[in-house]
Structure formats: structure tokens, C-alpha cells
Design a protein around this motif. Structure first.
Motif, PDB file in Angstrom:
ATOM      1  N   LYS A 191      -7.686 -10.350  -0.593  1.00  0.00           N
ATOM      2  CA  LYS A 191      -7.851 -10.618   0.837  1.00  0.00           C
ATOM      3  C   LYS A 191      -6.944  -9.739   1.699  1.00  0.00           C
ATOM      4  N   ILE A 192      -5.846  -9.270   1.146  1.00  0.00           N
ATOM      5  CA  ILE A 192      -4.950  -8.338   1.831  1.00  0.00           C
ATOM      6  C   ILE A 192      -5.140  -6.993   1.140  1.00  0.00           C
ATOM      7  N   THR A 193      -5.648  -6.023   1.869  1.00  0.00           N
ATOM      8  CA  THR A 193      -6.121  -4.799   1.213  1.00  0.00           C
ATOM      9  C   THR A 193      -5.393  -3.515   1.622  1.00  0.00           C
ATOM     10  N   SER A 194      -4.516  -3.579   2.626  1.00  0.00           N
ATOM     11  CA  SER A 194      -3.786  -2.368   3.029  1.00  0.00           C
ATOM     12  C   SER A 194      -2.296  -2.687   3.141  1.00  0.00           C
ATOM     13  N   TRP A 195      -1.475  -1.673   2.896  1.00  0.00           N
ATOM     14  CA  TRP A 195      -0.034  -1.889   2.833  1.00  0.00           C
ATOM     15  C   TRP A 195       0.586  -2.211   4.189  1.00  0.00           C
ATOM     16  N   ASN A 196      -0.054  -1.840   5.266  1.00  0.00           N
ATOM     17  CA  ASN A 196       0.524  -2.158   6.581  1.00  0.00           C
ATOM     18  C   ASN A 196      -0.057  -3.451   7.174  1.00  0.00           C
ATOM     19  N   ASP A 197      -0.718  -4.247   6.347  1.00  0.00           N
ATOM     20  CA  ASP A 197      -1.212  -5.552   6.802  1.00  0.00           C
ATOM     21  C   ASP A 197      -0.034  -6.374   7.342  1.00  0.00           C
ATOM     22  N   LYS A 198      -0.279  -7.157   8.363  1.00  0.00           N
ATOM     23  CA  LYS A 198       0.800  -7.909   9.013  1.00  0.00           C
ATOM     24  C   LYS A 198       1.477  -8.901   8.059  1.00  0.00           C
ATOM     25  N   ALA A 199       0.749  -9.351   7.040  1.00  0.00           N
ATOM     26  CA  ALA A 199       1.335 -10.277   6.077  1.00  0.00           C
ATOM     27  C   ALA A 199       2.452  -9.617   5.276  1.00  0.00           C
ATOM     28  N   ILE A 200       2.374  -8.287   5.131  1.00  0.00           N
ATOM     29  CA  ILE A 200       3.439  -7.537   4.448  1.00  0.00           C
ATOM     30  C   ILE A 200       4.416  -6.966   5.469  1.00  0.00           C
ATOM     31  N   ALA A 201       3.899  -6.435   6.553  1.00  0.00           N
ATOM     32  CA  ALA A 201       4.754  -5.804   7.570  1.00  0.00           C
ATOM     33  C   ALA A 201       5.655  -6.824   8.267  1.00  0.00           C
ATOM     34  N   GLY A 202       5.140  -8.031   8.497  1.00  0.00           N
ATOM     35  CA  GLY A 202       5.902  -9.047   9.228  1.00  0.00           C
ATOM     36  C   GLY A 202       7.274  -9.330   8.645  1.00  0.00           C
ATOM     37  N   PRO A 203       7.400  -9.613   7.344  1.00  0.00           N
ATOM     38  CA  PRO A 203       8.703  -9.881   6.742  1.00  0.00           C
ATOM     39  C   PRO A 203       9.547  -8.621   6.519  1.00  0.00           C
ATOM     40  N   ASN A 204       8.971  -7.442   6.823  1.00  0.00           N
ATOM     41  CA  ASN A 204       9.674  -6.173   6.566  1.00  0.00           C
ATOM     42  C   ASN A 204       9.806  -5.329   7.829  1.00  0.00           C
ATOM     43  N   PRO A 205      10.420  -5.867   8.892  1.00  0.00           N
ATOM     44  CA  PRO A 205      10.571  -5.091  10.125  1.00  0.00           C
ATOM     45  C   PRO A 205      11.427  -3.847   9.881  1.00  0.00           C
ATOM     46  N   GLY A 206      11.015  -2.758  10.496  1.00  0.00           N
ATOM     47  CA  GLY A 206      11.771  -1.510  10.332  1.00  0.00           C
ATOM     48  C   GLY A 206      11.335  -0.673   9.160  1.00  0.00           C
ATOM     49  N   VAL A 207      10.495  -1.231   8.279  1.00  0.00           N
ATOM     50  CA  VAL A 207       9.992  -0.464   7.135  1.00  0.00           C
ATOM     51  C   VAL A 207       8.674   0.192   7.539  1.00  0.00           C
ATOM     52  N   LYS A 208       8.591   1.507   7.364  1.00  0.00           N
ATOM     53  CA  LYS A 208       7.374   2.235   7.730  1.00  0.00           C
ATOM     54  C   LYS A 208       6.372   2.128   6.593  1.00  0.00           C
ATOM     55  N   LEU A 209       5.435   1.204   6.753  1.00  0.00           N
ATOM     56  CA  LEU A 209       4.418   0.985   5.725  1.00  0.00           C
ATOM     57  C   LEU A 209       3.169   1.801   6.043  1.00  0.00           C
ATOM     58  N   PRO A 210       2.634   2.517   5.067  1.00  0.00           N
ATOM     59  CA  PRO A 210       1.459   3.370   5.324  1.00  0.00           C
ATOM     60  C   PRO A 210       0.180   2.547   5.408  1.00  0.00           C
ATOM     61  N   ASN A 211      -0.816   3.094   6.068  1.00  0.00           N
ATOM     62  CA  ASN A 211      -2.131   2.459   6.133  1.00  0.00           C
ATOM     63  C   ASN A 211      -2.943   2.883   4.906  1.00  0.00           C
ATOM     64  N   ASP A 212      -2.368   2.607   3.741  1.00  0.00           N
ATOM     65  CA  ASP A 212      -3.010   2.986   2.477  1.00  0.00           C
ATOM     66  C   ASP A 212      -3.609   1.756   1.815  1.00  0.00           C
ATOM     67  N   PRO A 213      -4.704   1.931   1.078  1.00  0.00           N
ATOM     68  CA  PRO A 213      -5.281   0.790   0.364  1.00  0.00           C
ATOM     69  C   PRO A 213      -4.355   0.320  -0.762  1.00  0.00           C
ATOM     70  N   ILE A 214      -4.353  -0.978  -0.991  1.00  0.00           N
ATOM     71  CA  ILE A 214      -3.565  -1.559  -2.076  1.00  0.00           C
ATOM     72  C   ILE A 214      -4.392  -1.514  -3.361  1.00  0.00           C
ATOM     73  N   VAL A 215      -3.800  -0.973  -4.407  1.00  0.00           N
ATOM     74  CA  VAL A 215      -4.439  -0.935  -5.727  1.00  0.00           C
ATOM     75  C   VAL A 215      -3.758  -1.998  -6.596  1.00  0.00           C
ATOM     76  N   VAL A 216      -4.471  -3.056  -6.902  1.00  0.00           N
ATOM     77  CA  VAL A 216      -3.916  -4.156  -7.695  1.00  0.00           C
ATOM     78  C   VAL A 216      -4.020  -3.821  -9.182  1.00  0.00           C
ATOM     79  N   ILE A 217      -2.913  -3.997  -9.900  1.00  0.00           N
ATOM     80  CA  ILE A 217      -2.883  -3.793 -11.352  1.00  0.00           C
ATOM     81  C   ILE A 217      -2.537  -5.123 -12.007  1.00  0.00           C
ATOM     82  N   HIS A 218      -3.338  -5.521 -12.973  1.00  0.00           N
ATOM     83  CA  HIS A 218      -3.075  -6.766 -13.690  1.00  0.00           C
ATOM     84  C   HIS A 218      -3.211  -6.527 -15.183  1.00  0.00           C
TER      85      HIS A 218
END
Length: 333
Positions: free
Chosen positions: A127-154
Motif C-alpha cells: 500500500k506504500i509504494t514510494s520512498w517519499n510517501d508521507k508515512a515514511i517522510a513524516g517520522p523522518n523530517p530533514g531526510v531527503k527521501l527520493p521519489n523512487d519505487p519501493i522494492v520489497v524483498i522477502h
């Protein structure tokens, strides 16, 4: 010349040192620790060799049930149904504690990212597919997160590490619990599979934009950044000996069979994706001599092996648990 012949005859008349080989298989989560222990035990007992195949907890459970190994290993306890399939009583002997960490490879990010439970569940649900999604960016203020797709590895194999991670996600996300659940193998909503902790670590290291879950030592040894995770007390905690030990301390009453979950443990210092890991020991060995050796190794593991855990970033058994394990070992024949 006569003296040489006499010495040769004496050497030939002495009994050869019998070599006993124990075969075991299972979890990759504690493999670095087990590898060290088995080597050190062999140094102290040159006539005993323990061969361990790091094939995943699912494989370890299957092989111990089939009787093709002398003992198995798993990071997820066997179910009541699995135990009922065994022809002999299987003991769960806790060995060490470890942490499963979200390891990542994000362009331009080398420091610690903070992950909430909601973010981790959202990522692995797809459901969260890019690294700059607010769910990731919100807890990480000041971190420059790219608008790159997330590749899940399991994990692609049956895995105790998967059991620990999905056990955690099932506790923190009702969506995860209802849609995926917890097990050594699950139907992943998204992502690519890697075999063993080694395989997942290798894929994360190679693939930009990736995230996977691995045991702490695999992130440390491969120099892969890993995240800080928000615990039930609202604290972002990094996996460490102290934070895993704090999670273990949350267990006020240890079950008699040691099958316990400490994921999402309470306490402000607890790392939330922590777990015991177990050796799966048949109480009655098919070979009495091997049973005696296994019992001796387990006692050595509790007395001497625990002193070696910190250098490989595992936490030792709490003293109260170690004392109970010593009693449990008396059942091994």
C-alpha cells in the motif's frame, strides 16, 4: 631400528579416536552463532563434529519430523499440530535472542530511518509504494527521501525470520492479520523472494530502492543500513543487545515448553521485533551415545556458549531462562 618398529607396533595397537558426527539443519537467523559454537565445541572435543545446514526454519522442522537429522533449529516454535506428528517428544531449547531489522538501500540515505508499525505494514502490504510517501517522510523530517519505487524483498523459503516478522506485523496491523497472518511461509502481497537471511541481505545490498527484513548480524556484517522501529511505548528504538534484552525482560512467566513470543513487547527500551530462537531436540535420540553428546553440548552452550553471544550481536539468555533450560536438558537421552 628395533625401537622404531616397537613404537610403530605400539601406535598400531592403540585404538583409533572414534569420530562422532551429528547432523542438524534449520534456521538461518542464528546460523552465525551456531557456526561459532559448533566450531568451538569441536575444538574442545576433537572427536565430535556437528554439521549444520542453514536451510531455514521450515526445512529444520521438516527434517526433525522426518528423523533425517539429529536435531533441528527454528526461530518460530513448532505448532501443536506439528508436534503431534512427531514419533518422539520434541523439546524447544532456547539458545539466544536476536532482532529482525528492516534493512534498506535508498539512494542518498545512509543514516537510520525511522519506521512506524503502520509504515512497515503498509510497505509489505504493497500500500506504500514510494520512498517519499508521507508515512515514511513524516517520522523522518530533514531526510531527503527520493521519489523512487519501493522494492520489497522477502524470504522465498520457509523461515523463522518470516515467522518473527509476520508475528510482529499481525500484532500491529489488523489489515495484515486478516489478509496475510503469521507463519514461516505466507502469501506475500508484493515483492521478490530471496533464500535465507543471506539471500535477502544480498538482494537488498544490490538493489537500489529495496527493503527487506533480516536478522541484525546480517545487516551488520554486510554493512546494510537498517531502520529504527517505533515500539508500543511510542519510542523509536534501534536493535541492539540492550534493546533485545529489554524485550526479553517483558516475559514475566516463561511457558514450561519455552514457546513464547516477545514481538511488540512493552517497555520504552524494548526493540519490538525481537525473538528467542530454539533448537528442536528429540528427547529420546535414536542413538543413546549421540543423545549424551547432544545433552553435553547443550549444557556447554548454556555455561560457555552464552559468553560468546555479544560479539555476534545476539543477546544471551536471561539467567532465569538459562536455569530452566539446564533443567530441560536433563530430559535428553
Amino acid at each position: 631400528m628395533i625401537r622404531r618398529i616397537a613404537l610403530l607396533c605400539l601406535a598400531l595397537s592403540l585404538p583409533a579416536l572414534a569420530q562422532t558426527t551429528l547432523n542438524a539443519a534449520g534456521a538461518t537467523f542464528p546460523y552465525p552463532m551456531y557456526s561459532k559454537w559448533f566450531s568451538k565445541y569441536h575444538d574442545a572435543h576433537p572427536d565430535i563434529q556437528i554439521n549444520y545446514q542453514s536451510i531455514g526454519s521450515g526445512g529444520g522442522i521438516r527434517q526433525v519430523l522426518a528423523g533425517t537429522v539429529d536435531f533441528g533449529a527454528s526461530d518460530g516454535p513448532m505448532s501443536d499440530e506439528q508436534l503431534a506428528q512427531s514419533k518422539t517428544k520434541i523439546l524447544h531449547v532456547p539458545t539466544v535472542l536476536g532482532a529482525v531489522v528492516p534493512a534498506y538501500n535508498v539512494a542518498g540515505v545512509s543514516g537510520d530511518l525511522k519506521f512506524t508499525p503502520e509504515a512497515l505494514a503498509g510497505i509489505f502490504l504493497g500500500k506504500i509504494t514510494s520512498w517519499n510517501d508521507k508515512a515514511i517522510a513524516g517520522p523522518n523530517p530533514g531526510v531527503k527521501l527520493p521519489n523512487d519505487p519501493i522494492v520489497v524483498i522477502h524470504r522465498s523459503d520457509g523461515s523463522g525470520t518470516t515467522f518473527i516478522f509476520t508475528d510482529y506485523l499481525s500484532k500491529v496491523s489488523s489489515d495484515w492479520q486478516s489478509q496475510v497472518g503469521k507463519n514461516t511461509s505466507v502469501k506475500w502481497p508484493v515483492g521478490l523472494g530471496g533464500k535465507g537471511n543471506e539471500g535477502v541481505a544480498g538482494m537488498v545490498r544490490q538493489m537500489q530502492g529495496s527493503i527487506g527484513y533480516i536478522e541484525l548480524i546480517y545487516a551488520v556484517q554486510n554493512k546494510i543500513p537498517y531502520g529504527v522501529v517505533k515500539n508500543p511505548s511510542g519510542e523509536f528504538v534501534k536493535a541492539s543487545l540492550d534493546s533485545v534484552t529489554a524485550a526479553a525482560a517483558s516475559v514475566k512467566t516463561m511457558p514450561a515448553d519455552f514457546r513464547v513470543s516477545i514481538t511488540n513487547a512493552p517497555g520504552k527500551d524494548s526493540y519490538p521485533i525481537s525473538s528467542f530462537t530454539w533448537l528442536l531436540i528429540p528427547a529420546q535420540s535414536k542413538d543413546a551415545a549421540k543423545g549424551k553428546i547432544i545433552a553435553d553440548f547443550l549444557n556447554w552452550m548454556v555455561d560457555d556458549g552464552q559468553k560468546m553471544t555479544a560479539e555476534l550481536t545476539y543477546a544471551p539468555l536471561p539467567d532465569s531462562v538459562a536455569a530452566k533450560v539446564k533443567v530441560e536438558i536433563k530430559q535428553v537421552r
